[in-house]
Design a protein around this motif. Structure first.
Motif, PDB file in Angstrom:
ATOM      1  N   ALA A 314       0.843  -1.192   0.000  1.00 39.06           N
ATOM      2  CA  ALA A 314       0.000   0.000   0.000  1.00 39.06           C
ATOM      3  C   ALA A 314       0.877   1.240   0.000  1.00 39.06           C
ATOM      4  O   ALA A 314       2.031   1.210   0.449  1.00 39.06           O
ATOM      5  N   LEU A 315       0.335   2.340  -0.536  1.00 43.63           N
ATOM      6  CA  LEU A 315       1.104   3.585  -0.556  1.00 43.63           C
ATOM      7  C   LEU A 315       1.545   3.965   0.858  1.00 43.63           C
ATOM      8  O   LEU A 315       0.762   3.909   1.806  1.00 43.63           O
ATOM      9  N   GLY A 316       2.801   4.340   0.974  1.00 44.60           N
ATOM     10  CA  GLY A 316       3.334   4.768   2.247  1.00 44.60           C
ATOM     11  C   GLY A 316       3.812   3.657   3.152  1.00 44.60           C
ATOM     12  O   GLY A 316       4.504   3.909   4.144  1.00 44.60           O
ATOM     13  N   GLN A 317       3.447   2.409   2.829  1.00 46.62           N
ATOM     14  CA  GLN A 317       3.887   1.267   3.659  1.00 46.62           C
ATOM     15  C   GLN A 317       5.356   0.980   3.362  1.00 46.62           C
ATOM     16  O   GLN A 317       5.700   0.667   2.215  1.00 46.62           O
ATOM     17  N   PRO A 318       6.226   1.061   4.347  1.00 47.10           N
ATOM     18  CA  PRO A 318       7.650   0.905   4.048  1.00 47.10           C
ATOM     19  C   PRO A 318       8.037  -0.533   3.725  1.00 47.10           C
ATOM     20  O   PRO A 318       7.491  -1.485   4.306  1.00 47.10           O
ATOM     21  N   VAL A 319       8.914  -0.668   2.775  1.00 48.59           N
ATOM     22  CA  VAL A 319       9.571  -1.942   2.475  1.00 48.59           C
ATOM     23  C   VAL A 319      10.999  -1.820   3.008  1.00 48.59           C
ATOM     24  O   VAL A 319      11.728  -0.920   2.602  1.00 48.59           O
ATOM     25  N   ILE A 320      11.374  -2.705   3.916  1.00 54.20           N
ATOM     26  CA  ILE A 320      12.680  -2.629   4.557  1.00 54.20           C
ATOM     27  C   ILE A 320      13.516  -3.807   4.102  1.00 54.20           C
ATOM     28  O   ILE A 320      13.099  -4.966   4.235  1.00 54.20           O
ATOM     29  N   VAL A 321      14.667  -3.494   3.514  1.00 54.14           N
ATOM     30  CA  VAL A 321      15.521  -4.505   2.898  1.00 54.14           C
ATOM     31  C   VAL A 321      16.836  -4.583   3.637  1.00 54.14           C
ATOM     32  O   VAL A 321      17.497  -3.542   3.867  1.00 54.14           O
ATOM     33  N   ALA A 322      17.220  -5.773   4.002  1.00 57.76           N
ATOM     34  CA  ALA A 322      18.504  -5.965   4.679  1.00 57.76           C
ATOM     35  C   ALA A 322      19.637  -5.715   3.702  1.00 57.76           C
ATOM     36  O   ALA A 322      19.534  -6.023   2.499  1.00 57.76           O
ATOM     37  N   ALA A 323      20.741  -5.180   4.200  1.00 55.92           N
ATOM     38  CA  ALA A 323      21.893  -4.880   3.355  1.00 55.92           C
ATOM     39  C   ALA A 323      22.456  -6.165   2.777  1.00 55.92           C
ATOM     40  O   ALA A 323      22.504  -7.201   3.427  1.00 55.92           O
TER      41      ALA A 323
END
Length: 326
Positions: A314-323
């Protein structure tokens, strides 16, 4: 400072007046546009959707992860290593030359300008009105004066004195990262007489936390394999999935969801984020068709593509990706 152009990724074909795709000159001219306008079967879109209530993003992120939030269309807030990056900033109601002339958005941006943290860097893929919005850029420049990276001859449309123009394959190094402008299969225009006079493309960011690819706007093509070959696998890719119907007309410049999935597989992207859908009714596909067809393509993918992490948050929902490391 510009680094040498990688083999197979540039420079862009240029005849002294107009740029071309790697695949050659435009597949469609004015006659094709007229045919589409006269024969199109436009899916019904809502005139307006209720705004999505999204929590404002943090001021900075420096926890060893990459945080990406889709604000709307191709506008994504990237936060990593204390740096704030915005792709193709477009917060206006209308994509067009005037507020009353153009395509109106049906879904508000996830964040207003006041909700955004200070922006350090803007990646500007090309000069179409739904990607290069002078009103949003002027507001950002007035507030933060970010560095703006874009393609050759695109800076003339940007209301800023901090613009660096790049050819395909050229890089700019600053903020602890290297940004390289890479090919896309698309075109440029802001009026009836300037088609392909400015360069379009995408970006690869090489950072201490991994490689980030922003495709901008693109049809399918050999450039995805060339990007993977030169840079290696991507940690995060921002890939367009919408505005693809009818295929006879849109395929040279816009991927469909199955092609977007194939591009993600070619790029060996750890995580892909779907962009360029659900905001502006630019083509004939329905508002809900791109994510639905992407889900179908993921479900029926060949063994090599099963388990591929391609998200439509959804718009604004953060996607957090590990380095993943550079």
């Amino acid at each position: 400072m510009h680094a040498p152009v990688p083999a197979g990724l540039g420079p862009a074909p240029f005849d002294g007046r107009r740029f071309s795709n790697l695949s050659g000159p435009d597949a469609h001219g004015f006659a094709s546009v007229l045919k589409w306008m006269l024969t199109r079967r436009r899916a019904r879109w809502p005139k307006r959707l209720e705004p999505i209530q999204a929590a404002p993003p943090p001021d900075r992120v420096d926890d060893g992860t990459i945080r990406a939030a889709l604000i709307g269309h191709a506008t994504v807030l990237l936060q990593l290593a204390g740096l704030n990056i915005l792709t193709d900033p477009m917060l206006s109601r209308t994509a067009g030359p005037l507020p009353w002339l153009g395509v109106k958005r049906v879904r508000d941006p996830a964040f207003a300008l006041a909700d955004l943290p200070p922006i350090d860097l803007v990646l500007l893929s090309h000069n179409h009105y739904d990607h290069l919005d002078r009103s949003t850029l002027a507001a950002l420049v007035g507030r933060d004066d970010p560095l703006i990276l874009t393609g050759l001859r695109t800076g003339r449309s940007v209301p800023s004195g901090r613009v660096v123009e790049l050819d395909w394959g050229q890089s700019h190094q600053e903020f602890g990262l290297r940004a390289t402008f890479v090919p896309a299969e698309h075109f440029s225009a802001r009026g009836p007489f300037d088609r392909n006079a400015a360069l379009w493309g995408g970006f690869v960011l090489e950072t201490a936390l991994g490689r980030i690819y922003f495709a901008g706007d693109s049809g399918d093509g050999a450039h995805f394999a060339a990007i993977r070959r030169h840079f290696g696998p991507m940690t995060l890719s921002l890939i367009p999935i919408g505005a693809y119907e009818p295929r006879w007309f849109m395929s040279p410049v816009h991927m469909d969801p199955a092609e977007a999935l194939a591009a993600s597989l070619t790029l060996e992207s750890q995580v892909s984020l779907a962009i360029h859908h659900g905001t502006f009714p630019l083509a004939d596909d329905a508002i809900d068709a791109p994510p639905r067809l992407l889900a179908e393509a993921l479900a029926s993918a060949a063994p090599a593509g099963r388990g591929l992490d391609f998200r439509t948050p959804a718009l604004g929902q953060p996607v957090i990706v590990a380095a993943s490391g550079a």
